[in-house]
Enzyme design. Structure first.
Site, PDB file in Angstrom:
ATOM      1  N   HIS A  10       0.798  -1.149  -0.156  1.00 56.43           N
ATOM      2  CA  HIS A  10      -0.042   0.013   0.120  1.00 56.43           C
ATOM      3  C   HIS A  10       0.941   1.153  -0.063  1.00 56.43           C
ATOM      4  CE1 HIS A  10       0.860   0.579   4.278  1.00 56.43           C
ATOM      5  NE2 HIS A  10       0.132  -0.553   4.621  1.00 56.43           N
TER       6      HIS A  10
ATOM      7  N   CYS B  63       2.144  -5.100   6.720  1.00 58.49           N
ATOM      8  CA  CYS B  63       2.027  -4.838   5.248  1.00 58.49           C
ATOM      9  C   CYS B  63       3.316  -4.128   4.631  1.00 58.49           C
ATOM     10  CB  CYS B  63       0.867  -3.930   4.926  1.00 58.49           C
ATOM     11  SG  CYS B  63      -0.662  -4.706   5.546  1.00 58.49           S
TER      12      CYS B  63
END
Length: 222
Positions: A127, A135
């Site tokens: 992201h 992440c």
């Protein structure tokens, strides 16, 4: 293009993407892509080819802004680990709180066998931004470009975009260091043996190997 952030991504990055592909004699109309992520080196490698080509070529290398945890697979929720293993992009989110995000299909079949049952976690993404809690954070500018590559690949007929996540570049030296340092971590060492085979096969053939998930959580890689 009806999503504002996708429109922004194309406005900012489409020309760069098409120019980069053209420099490698790759057409947007037959684009196929493959990602490799290296956690220690904090980078994402983008490989691409035309549908009719037999091998992939390196197209772009993207620095990772932030990645949490350490080497080793993700085995439970809230461990802050970024997964390792064989995955694919399962969704593109134009409404992410991190600008844009690309979902990874964690947990895969191996994670489901080897992880903590009922507490595996999910929602693992590549992201925008520069904050990671399991992440891969790329910055907004880099995720725009990655998004355009993915959309172009899907538009040209690619059904699934594979992504292999490694603890590090698994050359012989790094592999030896990792397996020596973590020799008592049988879970990680077993996974790294499969990833090492994938790493070597891909470097030799420039084609992602075929991976079969086995009942014990290991992989047949060939």
């Amino acid at each position: 293009m009806t999503f504002a952030r996708i429109h922004e991504a194309y406005a900012d990055k489409e020309k760069t993407v098409i120019k980069t592909l053209a420099e490698h004699s790759i057409s947007r109309d037959s684009l196929r892509i493959y990602f490799q992520v290296f956690k220690t080196e904090k980078k994402v490698e983008l490989w691409a080819k035309n549908n009719s080509d037999s091998v992939f070529v390196p197209v772009r290398e993207f620095p990772i802004c932030e990645i949490s945890g350490s080497v080793g697979p993700k085995r439970r929720s809230h461990d802050l680990q970024v997964p390792e293993g064989f995955y694919h992009i399962s969704d593109l989110n134009p409404y992410s709180k991190y600008y844009l995000s690309m979902k990874i299909n964690y947990p895969n079949a191996s994670d489901s066998i080897r992880g903590v049952h009922g507490h595996l976690g999910n929602e693992i993404f590549i992201h925008g931004g520069c904050l990671s809690s399991g992440c891969i954070a790329m910055t907004d500018e880099r995720i725009k470009e990655l998004f355009v590559y993915c959309i172009e690949a899907y538009n040209s007929g690619q059904k699934e975009i594979d992504i292999t996540i490694f603890p590090a570049q698994l050359n012989d030296t790094n592999y030896s260091k990792l397996t020596t340092e973590y020799s008592k971590d049988n879970d990680s060492v077993s996974l790294w043996a499969d990833l090492k085979k994938s790493y070597d096969l891909f470097n030799a053939s420039k084609t992602p190997p075929t991976v079969k998930f086995l009942p014990d959580g290991t992989h047949e890689v060939k």
